[in-house]
Design a protein around this motif. Structure first.
Motif, PDB file in Angstrom:
ATOM      1  N   GLY A  79       4.546  16.505  -3.920  1.00 11.84           N
ATOM      2  CA  GLY A  79       4.921  15.451  -2.980  1.00 11.84           C
ATOM      3  C   GLY A  79       4.401  14.101  -3.427  1.00 11.84           C
ATOM      4  N   ASP A  80       4.055  13.288  -2.441  1.00 12.24           N
ATOM      5  CA  ASP A  80       3.599  11.930  -2.705  1.00 12.24           C
ATOM      6  C   ASP A  80       2.217  11.914  -3.369  1.00 12.24           C
ATOM      7  OD1 ASP A  80       5.908  11.086  -1.398  1.00 12.24           O
ATOM      8  OD2 ASP A  80       4.886  10.774   0.508  1.00 12.24           O
ATOM      9  N   LEU A  81       1.914  10.807  -4.027  1.00 13.34           N
ATOM     10  CA  LEU A  81       0.613  10.588  -4.646  1.00 13.34           C
ATOM     11  C   LEU A  81      -0.217   9.714  -3.715  1.00 13.34           C
ATOM     12  CD1 LEU A  81      -1.298  10.588  -7.159  1.00 13.34           C
ATOM     13  CD2 LEU A  81      -0.043   8.579  -7.958  1.00 13.34           C
ATOM     14  N   THR A  82      -1.450  10.124  -3.468  1.00 13.41           N
ATOM     15  CA  THR A  82      -2.380   9.332  -2.675  1.00 13.41           C
ATOM     16  C   THR A  82      -3.501   8.862  -3.593  1.00 13.41           C
ATOM     17  OG1 THR A  82      -1.917  10.600  -0.681  1.00 13.41           O
ATOM     18  CG2 THR A  82      -3.960   9.352  -0.711  1.00 13.41           C
ATOM     19  N   LEU A  83      -3.838   7.596  -3.473  1.00 14.07           N
ATOM     20  CA  LEU A  83      -4.934   7.022  -4.253  1.00 14.07           C
ATOM     21  C   LEU A  83      -6.016   6.546  -3.281  1.00 14.07           C
ATOM     22  CD1 LEU A  83      -2.773   4.734  -6.574  1.00 14.07           C
ATOM     23  CD2 LEU A  83      -3.701   6.969  -7.158  1.00 14.07           C
ATOM     24  N   ASP A  84      -7.220   7.070  -3.422  1.00 15.70           N
ATOM     25  CA  ASP A  84      -8.370   6.582  -2.672  1.00 15.70           C
ATOM     26  C   ASP A  84      -9.119   5.616  -3.575  1.00 15.70           C
ATOM     27  OD1 ASP A  84      -8.388   7.704  -0.089  1.00 15.70           O
ATOM     28  OD2 ASP A  84      -9.063   9.629  -0.879  1.00 15.70           O
ATOM     29  N   ARG A  85      -9.314   4.407  -3.103  1.00 13.85           N
ATOM     30  CA  ARG A  85      -9.891   3.342  -3.933  1.00 13.85           C
ATOM     31  C   ARG A  85     -11.099   2.726  -3.234  1.00 13.85           C
ATOM     32  NH1 ARG A  85      -5.938  -1.668  -5.333  1.00 13.85           N
ATOM     33  NH2 ARG A  85      -7.452  -3.272  -5.856  1.00 13.85           N
ATOM     34  N   VAL A  86     -12.207   2.672  -3.956  1.00 12.83           N
ATOM     35  CA  VAL A  86     -13.418   2.041  -3.442  1.00 12.83           C
ATOM     36  C   VAL A  86     -13.789   0.912  -4.396  1.00 12.83           C
ATOM     37  CG1 VAL A  86     -15.868   2.342  -2.897  1.00 12.83           C
ATOM     38  CG2 VAL A  86     -14.231   4.175  -2.370  1.00 12.83           C
ATOM     39  N   GLU A  87     -13.922  -0.299  -3.851  1.00 11.36           N
ATOM     40  CA  GLU A  87     -14.348  -1.453  -4.631  1.00 11.36           C
ATOM     41  C   GLU A  87     -15.652  -1.978  -4.061  1.00 11.36           C
ATOM     42  OE1 GLU A  87     -11.590  -4.639  -5.292  1.00 11.36           O
ATOM     43  OE2 GLU A  87     -10.003  -3.275  -5.942  1.00 11.36           O
ATOM     44  N   THR A  88     -16.544  -2.367  -4.951  1.00 14.50           N
ATOM     45  CA  THR A  88     -17.812  -2.976  -4.569  1.00 14.50           C
ATOM     46  C   THR A  88     -17.941  -4.292  -5.321  1.00 14.50           C
ATOM     47  OG1 THR A  88     -18.796  -0.787  -4.314  1.00 14.50           O
ATOM     48  CG2 THR A  88     -20.315  -2.650  -4.467  1.00 14.50           C
ATOM     49  N   GLY A 115       0.757  -1.246   0.000  1.00 16.32           N
ATOM     50  CA  GLY A 115       0.000   0.000   0.000  1.00 16.32           C
ATOM     51  C   GLY A 115       0.780   1.283   0.000  1.00 16.32           C
ATOM     52  N   GLY A 116       2.051   1.231   0.331  1.00 11.34           N
ATOM     53  CA  GLY A 116       2.844   2.448   0.348  1.00 11.34           C
ATOM     54  C   GLY A 116       2.587   3.292   1.592  1.00 11.34           C
ATOM     55  N   LYS A 117       3.162   4.482   1.572  1.00  9.60           N
ATOM     56  CA  LYS A 117       3.092   5.405   2.703  1.00  9.60           C
ATOM     57  C   LYS A 117       1.644   5.801   3.006  1.00  9.60           C
ATOM     58  CE  LYS A 117       4.862   9.919   4.079  1.00  9.60           C
ATOM     59  NZ  LYS A 117       5.653  11.075   3.624  1.00  9.60           N
ATOM     60  N   GLY A 118       1.244   5.664   4.274  1.00  7.09           N
ATOM     61  CA  GLY A 118      -0.086   6.072   4.702  1.00  7.09           C
ATOM     62  C   GLY A 118      -1.208   5.145   4.289  1.00  7.09           C
ATOM     63  N   ALA A 119      -0.884   3.951   3.820  1.00  7.70           N
ATOM     64  CA  ALA A 119      -1.917   3.013   3.366  1.00  7.70           C
ATOM     65  C   ALA A 119      -2.788   2.573   4.535  1.00  7.70           C
ATOM     66  CB  ALA A 119      -1.276   1.801   2.711  1.00  7.70           C
TER      67      ALA A 119
END
Length: 151
Positions: A58-67, A19-23
């Motif tokens: 800076g860093d890239l954050t990805l918010d992911r929602v799966e259903t 997940g990387g940083k902050g996962a």
């Protein structure tokens, strides 16, 4: 396979490794035959092209929602990935089916759209590449997980 993909223990372990940083696993809900979860991934700025790094600061954050939902011969689902602080998203569909002799097959089909003049294409390419690598790594992680966590 579906049980693993929607298990909070599995999701936390996968995020810890990939997940990387902050996962983190932000939320997981079950409603009948539907499961939805929300996770956050981090991509270090050092792993991004300079134009993308400059844009993000800076860093890239990805918010992911799966259903996921039950389907006739397996499960179907949707995925949506957003980039906090940036316009655009990835959206797609997923299918998980059992294969008689070889296990399961997960197919993800998605589109990335980042509507930023001049560099949107570069950001789309970067996000697509990161997600492709992430999905491949998740498949490998899942195979190993299932070997040691079979019921």
């Amino acid at each position: 396979m579906h049980a693993a993909l929607t298990d909070p223990e599995y999701l936390r372990a996968r995020l810890a490794v990939l997940g990387g940083k902050g996962a983190e696993l932000i939320d997981l809900t079950r409603n009948g035959d539907t499961v939805e979860y929300h996770v956050k991934h981090g991509v270090a700025a050092a792993d991004l092209p300079s134009a993308v790094r400059t844009l993000l600061g800076g860093d890239l954050t990805l918010d992911r929602v799966e259903t996921w939902r039950s389907a006739d011969n397996g499960y179907t689902g949707t995925v949506r990935v957003t980039l906090p602080g940036m316009p655009g998203e990835l959206s797609g569909t997923m299918r998980l089916t059992g294969l008689a002799e070889s296990g399961s097959e997960r197919i993800v089909d998605g589109t990335v759209k980042i509507p930023i003049p001049l560099i949107g294409g570069k950001v789309e390419e970067t996000v697509s590449g990161q997600l492709d690598r992430l999905l491949d790594a998740e498949d490998e992680f899942t195979e190993k997980w299932l070997e040691t966590h079979q019921a």
